[in-house]
Scaffold this active site. Structure first.
Site, PDB file in Angstrom:
ATOM      1  N   TYR A  48      17.060 110.674  26.577  1.00  0.00           N
ATOM      2  CA  TYR A  48      18.985 110.487  26.571  1.00  0.00           C
ATOM      3  C   TYR A  48      20.040 109.090  26.248  1.00  0.00           C
ATOM      4  O   TYR A  48      20.849 109.408  25.845  1.00  0.00           O
ATOM      5  CB  TYR A  48      19.350 111.052  28.383  1.00  0.00           C
ATOM      6  CG  TYR A  48      20.731 111.212  28.795  1.00  0.00           C
ATOM      7  CD1 TYR A  48      21.926 111.568  28.049  1.00  0.00           C
ATOM      8  CD2 TYR A  48      20.899 109.783  29.553  1.00  0.00           C
ATOM      9  CE1 TYR A  48      22.808 111.826  28.624  1.00  0.00           C
ATOM     10  CE2 TYR A  48      22.040 109.914  30.286  1.00  0.00           C
ATOM     11  CZ  TYR A  48      23.711 110.131  29.224  1.00  0.00           C
ATOM     12  OH  TYR A  48      24.832 110.844  30.218  1.00  0.00           O
ATOM     13  N   SER A 130      32.722 105.576  33.257  1.00  0.00           N
ATOM     14  CA  SER A 130      32.386 107.038  32.539  1.00  0.00           C
ATOM     15  C   SER A 130      33.387 107.723  33.859  1.00  0.00           C
ATOM     16  O   SER A 130      32.533 107.547  34.415  1.00  0.00           O
ATOM     17  CB  SER A 130      31.577 107.622  32.352  1.00  0.00           C
ATOM     18  OG  SER A 130      31.516 108.118  32.299  1.00  0.00           O
ATOM     19  N   GLN A 151      37.046 105.846  32.184  1.00  0.00           N
ATOM     20  CA  GLN A 151      37.131 107.052  30.810  1.00  0.00           C
ATOM     21  C   GLN A 151      37.563 108.198  31.835  1.00  0.00           C
ATOM     22  O   GLN A 151      36.724 108.350  32.421  1.00  0.00           O
ATOM     23  CB  GLN A 151      35.529 106.311  30.410  1.00  0.00           C
ATOM     24  CG  GLN A 151      35.888 107.402  29.641  1.00  0.00           C
ATOM     25  CD  GLN A 151      34.739 108.766  29.470  1.00  0.00           C
ATOM     26  OE1 GLN A 151      34.385 108.701  30.147  1.00  0.00           O
ATOM     27  NE2 GLN A 151      35.435 110.015  28.933  1.00  0.00           N
ATOM     28  N   TYR A 153      37.712 112.779  31.305  1.00  0.00           N
ATOM     29  CA  TYR A 153      37.282 113.693  30.844  1.00  0.00           C
ATOM     30  C   TYR A 153      38.228 114.658  31.766  1.00  0.00           C
ATOM     31  O   TYR A 153      37.671 113.671  32.987  1.00  0.00           O
ATOM     32  CB  TYR A 153      35.514 113.923  30.675  1.00  0.00           C
ATOM     33  CG  TYR A 153      34.648 112.934  29.708  1.00  0.00           C
ATOM     34  CD1 TYR A 153      35.049 113.062  28.346  1.00  0.00           C
ATOM     35  CD2 TYR A 153      33.765 112.901  30.435  1.00  0.00           C
ATOM     36  CE1 TYR A 153      34.168 113.145  27.612  1.00  0.00           C
ATOM     37  CE2 TYR A 153      32.720 111.998  29.294  1.00  0.00           C
ATOM     38  CZ  TYR A 153      32.875 111.828  28.342  1.00  0.00           C
ATOM     39  OH  TYR A 153      31.929 111.592  27.232  1.00  0.00           O
ATOM     40  N   THR A 179      39.067 110.051  26.109  1.00  0.00           N
ATOM     41  CA  THR A 179      37.677 109.953  25.208  1.00  0.00           C
ATOM     42  C   THR A 179      38.385 111.370  24.248  1.00  0.00           C
ATOM     43  O   THR A 179      38.171 112.515  24.987  1.00  0.00           O
ATOM     44  CB  THR A 179      35.782 109.878  25.846  1.00  0.00           C
ATOM     45  OG1 THR A 179      35.636 108.775  26.335  1.00  0.00           O
ATOM     46  CG2 THR A 179      35.233 110.264  24.384  1.00  0.00           C
ATOM     47  N   ARG A 188      22.537 117.482  21.040  1.00  0.00           N
ATOM     48  CA  ARG A 188      21.039 116.061  20.959  1.00  0.00           C
ATOM     49  C   ARG A 188      19.546 116.684  21.573  1.00  0.00           C
ATOM     50  O   ARG A 188      18.782 117.398  23.067  1.00  0.00           O
ATOM     51  CB  ARG A 188      21.247 115.174  22.388  1.00  0.00           C
ATOM     52  CG  ARG A 188      22.798 115.128  22.425  1.00  0.00           C
ATOM     53  CD  ARG A 188      22.937 113.199  23.482  1.00  0.00           C
ATOM     54  NE  ARG A 188      24.424 113.985  22.849  1.00  0.00           N
ATOM     55  CZ  ARG A 188      25.447 113.524  23.890  1.00  0.00           C
ATOM     56  NH1 ARG A 188      25.303 113.799  25.368  1.00  0.00           N
ATOM     57  NH2 ARG A 188      26.884 113.149  24.042  1.00  0.00           N
ATOM     58  N   LYS A 277      39.902 106.439  22.583  1.00  0.00           N
ATOM     59  CA  LYS A 277      38.205 106.629  22.434  1.00  0.00           C
ATOM     60  C   LYS A 277      38.318 107.379  21.892  1.00  0.00           C
ATOM     61  O   LYS A 277      38.165 108.886  22.025  1.00  0.00           O
ATOM     62  CB  LYS A 277      37.752 106.435  23.431  1.00  0.00           C
ATOM     63  CG  LYS A 277      35.924 105.844  22.842  1.00  0.00           C
ATOM     64  CD  LYS A 277      35.407 105.789  24.314  1.00  0.00           C
ATOM     65  CE  LYS A 277      33.980 105.269  24.249  1.00  0.00           C
ATOM     66  NZ  LYS A 277      33.675 106.742  24.130  1.00  0.00           N
ATOM     67  N   HIS A 301      30.900 108.075  19.711  1.00  0.00           N
ATOM     68  CA  HIS A 301      30.604 107.880  20.444  1.00  0.00           C
ATOM     69  C   HIS A 301      29.051 107.578  20.822  1.00  0.00           C
ATOM     70  O   HIS A 301      27.959 108.264  21.067  1.00  0.00           O
ATOM     71  CB  HIS A 301      30.204 109.691  20.786  1.00  0.00           C
ATOM     72  CG  HIS A 301      30.434 110.225  22.539  1.00  0.00           C
ATOM     73  ND1 HIS A 301      31.379 110.417  23.044  1.00  0.00           N
ATOM     74  CD2 HIS A 301      29.463 109.893  23.537  1.00  0.00           C
ATOM     75  CE1 HIS A 301      30.969 110.783  24.289  1.00  0.00           C
ATOM     76  NE2 HIS A 301      29.827 110.661  25.045  1.00  0.00           N
ATOM     77  N   ARG A 304      26.005 110.408  18.744  1.00  0.00           N
ATOM     78  CA  ARG A 304      25.697 111.516  20.012  1.00  0.00           C
ATOM     79  C   ARG A 304      27.088 112.744  19.784  1.00  0.00           C
ATOM     80  O   ARG A 304      26.492 113.644  20.564  1.00  0.00           O
ATOM     81  CB  ARG A 304      26.162 111.166  21.711  1.00  0.00           C
ATOM     82  CG  ARG A 304      24.952 109.794  21.555  1.00  0.00           C
ATOM     83  CD  ARG A 304      25.193 108.903  22.924  1.00  0.00           C
ATOM     84  NE  ARG A 304      25.126 109.587  23.984  1.00  0.00           N
ATOM     85  CZ  ARG A 304      23.992 109.289  24.401  1.00  0.00           C
ATOM     86  NH1 ARG A 304      23.134 108.865  24.293  1.00  0.00           N
ATOM     87  NH2 ARG A 304      23.712 110.270  26.006  1.00  0.00           N
TER      88      ARG A 304
END
Ligand SMILES: Cc1cc2nc3c(=O)[nH]c(=O)nc-3n(C[C@H](O)[C@H](O)[C@H](O)COP(=O)(O)O)c2cc1C
Length: 402
Positions: A48, A130, A151, A153, A179, A188, A277, A301, A304
């Site tokens: 991860y 985060s 950060q 989201y 972000t 991933r 970002k 990122h 990612r």
């Protein structure tokens, strides 16, 4: 004993390098810390951190782009002392590298985000928390002696985001980092193979095939249960439901896409320095300025999200030119050496953010591993500056790279 088998099948050569690196203090570079993390963490957790999206082309390119940049040193001018300090959004920092937001750090080490914030503070730099963290944002802020950024989201919808913004402001966070490169989660492939979603599903039948990788790392497993088991997301509080559960994240990410139109209400709610970002082009840099960004992070990122997009070091000059001094430009992606930090500063970044470089240290040995990561980068940066014939990070410019 570890054996090197990658280049010649059945080789008996012993890998003495990794026999020597038994503790973070013996780690010579970030790659050594990566190896220590690989040995302590279950495959699903290590991959991860370590993995990228798709073919992992962009992830590799981030590092390769730094490798291709060649220095032009000035010799016989070295000074004894080198100044590494700078300011970012008016905040003095002792190092020109900050800590990037790294979600789920609590899975790497007990109370991972608090540990990371405290190490960043002790190193004299900024930690970015985060949204996808396992520790409450108030505790993380309190863990650092230096400024901390949050950060964002838009997980859980606008009300959940407004709640987090209000809490971050009240807790004293000094910048909000939005972000913009996560319209959906990148594919991933390692996470899919390792059963990343099955292991957090709570369904024993789905989990069973993937459990042996956890049992193979008893030290990590012990720490994981000691820290309360599978974390929730205390900074994504769904009205009427409470903190978001781990298994709900993938779906929630898909519904949480941020758009330029959102920047207005985010700015109004935050009323402090805004960092955008995930910028890779002049166009997005200009839109960020229009949206009121005080700083821009050139970022993919860490490779990612969209695979086959530009390495950040490659994209940096275009963004620096478009911004033309109207905001601070930061960069992340592929920073593994002090020389990478120097190269980014030469091309106009005010500072860089490190992601995996500290995450490997955290996963390898908690605070000790992270402190070693910082020390490795700091010492390498000083050595690079002295060999370049430049005694202050503020004096780095394009004349030092080809
Ligand atoms: C394990 C991991 C989790 C991450 N989680 C987040 C996140 O929650 N939010 C975010 O904006 N970026 C996240 N990132 C991206 C980092 O902030 C940063 O852009 C990236 O790690 C830089 O590349 P590097 O790892 O090569 O230094 C994550 C990166 C990693 C490695």
């Amino acid at each position: 004993m570890e054996r090197v088998g990658s280049s010649s099948a059945g080789s008996d050569r012993v890998n003495f390098k990794f026999l020597a690196v038994r503790s973070p203090q013996r780690a010579v570079n970030i790659e050594d810390l990566r190896e220590l993390a690989r040995r302590r963490l279950p495959r699903v957790v290590f991959d991860y951190i370590d993995g990228g999206s798709g073919a992992e082309f962009t992830m590799r390119e981030n590092c390769r782009a730094f490798e291709r940049a060649i220095f032009r040193p000035r010799n016989a001018v070295a000074a004894m002392e080198c100044a590494l300090g700078t300011t970012v959004l008016g905040t003095p920092v002792d190092l020109p590298f900050l800590f990037a937001p790294v979600g789920s750090s609590r899975m790497f080490w007990p109370r991972g985000e608090c540990v990371a914030a405290s190490v960043a503070g002790a190193a004299g730099t900024i930690y970015t928390l985060s949204t996808l963290s396992g520790c409450a944002l108030e505790e993380v802020k309190a863990a650092s002696s230096r400024p901390v950024w949050y950060q964002l989201y838009l997980l859980g919808g606008r009300d959940a985001a407004l709640d987090a913004i209000t809490r971050a402001r009240a807790a004293g966070y000094s910048a909000l980092v939005v972000t913009i490169d996560t319209a959906v989660a990148g594919q991933r492939e390692r996470d899919v193979r390792n059963g990343g979603s099955e292991l957090v599903s709570g369904d024993p039948l789905k989990m069973a095939p993937f459990v042996p990788q956890l049992l193979a790392r008893p030290r990590w497993l012990f720490d994981f249960f000691r820290d309360g088991g599978l974390m929730k997301f205390p900074n994504v509080v769904i009205p009427g439901e409470g903190p978001m559960a781990y298994e709900d994240i993938a779906g929630a990410l898909e519904r949480s896409t941020v758009s330029w139109d959102d920047m207005g209400w985010i700015r109004d709610a935050w009323r402090g320095p805004l960092v955008i970002k995930g910028v890779l082009t002049a166009d997005d840099a200009r839109r960020s300025l229009d949206a009121g960004a005080d700083a821009i992070v050139v970022s993919n990122h860490g490779g990612r999200q969209l695979d086959y997009c530009a390495a950040t070091f490659q994209a940096l000059p275009e963004v620096v030119e478009a911004v033309a001094g109207r905001a601070e430009v930061l960069l992340d992606g592929g920073v593994r050496r002090g020389s990478d930090v120097a190269k980014a500063l030469c091309l106009g970044a005010r500072a860089v953010l490190i992601g995996r470089a500290y995450a490997y240290g955290l996963g390898a040995a908690g605070a000790a591993g992270m402190m070693r990561a910082v020390e490795i980068l700091r010492a390498d940066l000083v050595r690079t500056l002295r060999l370049l014939g430049c005694n202050d990070v503020a004096a780095l410019d394009r004349s030092y790279v080809q």
